[in-house]
Design a protein around this motif. Sequence first.
Motif, PDB file in Angstrom:
ATOM      1  N   ARG A 216      26.049  -6.447  -2.892  1.00  0.00           N
ATOM      2  CA  ARG A 216      26.411  -5.124  -2.404  1.00  0.00           C
ATOM      3  C   ARG A 216      27.147  -4.178  -3.974  1.00  0.00           C
ATOM      4  O   ARG A 216      26.416  -3.435  -3.998  1.00  0.00           O
ATOM      5  N   TYR A 217      26.792  -5.410  -4.998  1.00  0.00           N
ATOM      6  CA  TYR A 217      27.016  -4.713  -6.249  1.00  0.00           C
ATOM      7  C   TYR A 217      25.531  -4.088  -6.345  1.00  0.00           C
ATOM      8  O   TYR A 217      25.114  -4.015  -6.971  1.00  0.00           O
ATOM      9  N   VAL A 218      24.413  -5.031  -6.128  1.00  0.00           N
ATOM     10  CA  VAL A 218      22.836  -4.424  -6.370  1.00  0.00           C
ATOM     11  C   VAL A 218      22.158  -3.207  -5.588  1.00  0.00           C
ATOM     12  O   VAL A 218      22.510  -2.360  -5.790  1.00  0.00           O
ATOM     13  N   ILE A 219      23.520  -3.276  -4.284  1.00  0.00           N
ATOM     14  CA  ILE A 219      23.095  -2.114  -3.116  1.00  0.00           C
ATOM     15  C   ILE A 219      23.751  -0.891  -4.447  1.00  0.00           C
ATOM     16  O   ILE A 219      23.236   0.037  -4.280  1.00  0.00           O
ATOM     17  N   PHE A 220      25.232  -0.930  -4.614  1.00  0.00           N
ATOM     18  CA  PHE A 220      25.764  -0.347  -5.124  1.00  0.00           C
ATOM     19  C   PHE A 220      24.383   0.218  -6.249  1.00  0.00           C
ATOM     20  O   PHE A 220      24.002   1.994  -6.871  1.00  0.00           O
ATOM     21  N   ALA A 221      24.221  -0.517  -7.116  1.00  0.00           N
ATOM     22  CA  ALA A 221      23.535  -0.503  -8.335  1.00  0.00           C
ATOM     23  C   ALA A 221      22.018   0.557  -8.153  1.00  0.00           C
ATOM     24  O   ALA A 221      21.434   1.641  -9.028  1.00  0.00           O
ATOM     25  N   VAL A 222      21.359   0.234  -6.720  1.00  0.00           N
ATOM     26  CA  VAL A 222      19.645   0.523  -6.861  1.00  0.00           C
ATOM     27  C   VAL A 222      20.698   1.816  -5.712  1.00  0.00           C
ATOM     28  O   VAL A 222      19.627   2.830  -6.636  1.00  0.00           O
ATOM     29  N   THR A 223      21.401   2.185  -5.517  1.00  0.00           N
ATOM     30  CA  THR A 223      22.133   3.570  -4.522  1.00  0.00           C
ATOM     31  C   THR A 223      22.522   4.666  -5.284  1.00  0.00           C
ATOM     32  O   THR A 223      21.916   5.409  -5.579  1.00  0.00           O
ATOM     33  N   VAL A 224      22.875   4.451  -6.778  1.00  0.00           N
ATOM     34  CA  VAL A 224      23.473   5.121  -8.237  1.00  0.00           C
ATOM     35  C   VAL A 224      22.319   5.724  -8.809  1.00  0.00           C
ATOM     36  O   VAL A 224      22.102   6.614  -9.299  1.00  0.00           O
ATOM     37  N   VAL A 225      20.872   4.650  -9.184  1.00  0.00           N
ATOM     38  CA  VAL A 225      20.425   4.591  -9.980  1.00  0.00           C
ATOM     39  C   VAL A 225      19.058   5.615  -9.225  1.00  0.00           C
ATOM     40  O   VAL A 225      18.529   6.870  -9.226  1.00  0.00           O
ATOM     41  N   GLY A 226      19.409   5.402  -7.637  1.00  0.00           N
ATOM     42  CA  GLY A 226      18.660   6.005  -7.057  1.00  0.00           C
ATOM     43  C   GLY A 226      18.951   8.144  -7.245  1.00  0.00           C
ATOM     44  O   GLY A 226      18.004   8.468  -6.732  1.00  0.00           O
ATOM     45  N   MET A 227      20.062   7.852  -6.675  1.00  0.00           N
ATOM     46  CA  MET A 227      20.545   9.201  -6.769  1.00  0.00           C
ATOM     47  C   MET A 227      20.694  10.248  -8.074  1.00  0.00           C
ATOM     48  O   MET A 227      20.435  10.972  -7.724  1.00  0.00           O
ATOM     49  N   LEU A 228      20.737   9.191  -8.954  1.00  0.00           N
ATOM     50  CA  LEU A 228      21.162  10.133 -10.545  1.00  0.00           C
ATOM     51  C   LEU A 228      19.519  10.190 -10.624  1.00  0.00           C
ATOM     52  O   LEU A 228      19.335  11.627 -11.407  1.00  0.00           O
ATOM     53  N   SER A 229      18.453   9.849 -10.163  1.00  0.00           N
ATOM     54  CA  SER A 229      16.960   9.244 -10.435  1.00  0.00           C
ATOM     55  C   SER A 229      16.522  11.094 -10.385  1.00  0.00           C
ATOM     56  O   SER A 229      16.015  12.424 -10.293  1.00  0.00           O
ATOM     57  N   GLY A 230      17.022  11.195  -8.473  1.00  0.00           N
ATOM     58  CA  GLY A 230      16.658  12.448  -7.629  1.00  0.00           C
ATOM     59  C   GLY A 230      17.536  13.273  -8.669  1.00  0.00           C
ATOM     60  O   GLY A 230      16.672  14.513  -8.502  1.00  0.00           O
ATOM     61  N   LEU A 231      18.491  13.564  -8.619  1.00  0.00           N
ATOM     62  CA  LEU A 231      19.110  15.227  -9.233  1.00  0.00           C
ATOM     63  C   LEU A 231      18.365  14.983 -10.539  1.00  0.00           C
ATOM     64  O   LEU A 231      18.549  15.985 -10.911  1.00  0.00           O
ATOM     65  N   GLN A 232      17.789  14.153 -11.486  1.00  0.00           N
ATOM     66  CA  GLN A 232      17.384  14.430 -12.641  1.00  0.00           C
ATOM     67  C   GLN A 232      16.071  15.284 -12.446  1.00  0.00           C
ATOM     68  O   GLN A 232      15.607  16.388 -13.114  1.00  0.00           O
ATOM     69  N   SER A 233      15.494  14.827 -11.914  1.00  0.00           N
ATOM     70  CA  SER A 233      14.504  14.838 -11.044  1.00  0.00           C
ATOM     71  C   SER A 233      14.696  16.863 -10.278  1.00  0.00           C
ATOM     72  O   SER A 233      13.246  17.579 -10.369  1.00  0.00           O
ATOM     73  N   ILE A 234      15.072  17.201  -9.472  1.00  0.00           N
ATOM     74  CA  ILE A 234      15.733  18.207  -9.250  1.00  0.00           C
ATOM     75  C   ILE A 234      15.754  19.191  -9.845  1.00  0.00           C
ATOM     76  O   ILE A 234      15.260  20.348 -10.329  1.00  0.00           O
ATOM     77  N   ILE A 235      16.726  19.038 -11.224  1.00  0.00           N
ATOM     78  CA  ILE A 235      16.781  19.311 -12.441  1.00  0.00           C
ATOM     79  C   ILE A 235      15.789  19.943 -13.332  1.00  0.00           C
ATOM     80  O   ILE A 235      15.962  20.870 -13.812  1.00  0.00           O
ATOM     81  N   SER A 236      14.917  19.223 -13.483  1.00  0.00           N
ATOM     82  CA  SER A 236      13.490  19.589 -14.371  1.00  0.00           C
ATOM     83  C   SER A 236      12.961  20.283 -13.814  1.00  0.00           C
ATOM     84  O   SER A 236      12.003  20.672 -14.397  1.00  0.00           O
ATOM     85  N   ARG A 237      12.962  20.009 -12.734  1.00  0.00           N
ATOM     86  CA  ARG A 237      12.206  21.095 -11.557  1.00  0.00           C
ATOM     87  C   ARG A 237      11.992  22.068 -11.913  1.00  0.00           C
ATOM     88  O   ARG A 237      11.990  23.103 -11.372  1.00  0.00           O
ATOM     89  N   THR A 238      14.076  22.183 -11.654  1.00  0.00           N
ATOM     90  CA  THR A 238      14.629  24.126 -12.038  1.00  0.00           C
ATOM     91  C   THR A 238      14.570  24.526 -13.038  1.00  0.00           C
ATOM     92  O   THR A 238      14.441  25.675 -13.108  1.00  0.00           O
ATOM     93  N   SER A 239      14.672  23.759 -14.435  1.00  0.00           N
ATOM     94  CA  SER A 239      14.415  23.372 -15.318  1.00  0.00           C
ATOM     95  C   SER A 239      13.410  24.342 -15.247  1.00  0.00           C
ATOM     96  O   SER A 239      12.472  25.326 -16.599  1.00  0.00           O
ATOM     97  N   THR A 240      12.118  23.355 -15.255  1.00  0.00           N
ATOM     98  CA  THR A 240      10.717  24.198 -15.095  1.00  0.00           C
ATOM     99  C   THR A 240      10.586  26.048 -15.184  1.00  0.00           C
ATOM    100  O   THR A 240       9.341  26.424 -15.345  1.00  0.00           O
TER     101      THR A 240
END
Length: 73
Positions: free
Chosen positions: A45-69
């Motif tokens: 469960r903690y590994v799944i939590f970590a993978v979920t959080v990292v995936g979510m934050l990576s996706g948000l960073q990708s969206i933010i970088s696309r909107t800023s460019t």
Amino acid sequence: MTEPANGSGHHLFGLLVAIFATLAVFFIWEYGVSYLDGTPFEELRYVIFAVTVVGMLSGLQSIISRTSTAKAS
């Protein structure tokens, strides 16, 4: 003297996304991890939590970088 920041709306958008991400991580930790109790994935469960959080934050960073460019162009 300092000049006023151009694009302060972009900073506000980033702040709102950061607040949303913080709340999402909190709610995933409080309520999401307990859904795995009693399942074969309980030990992971903690590994799944970590993978979920990292995936979510990576996706948000990708969206933010696309909107800023897109705004910079």
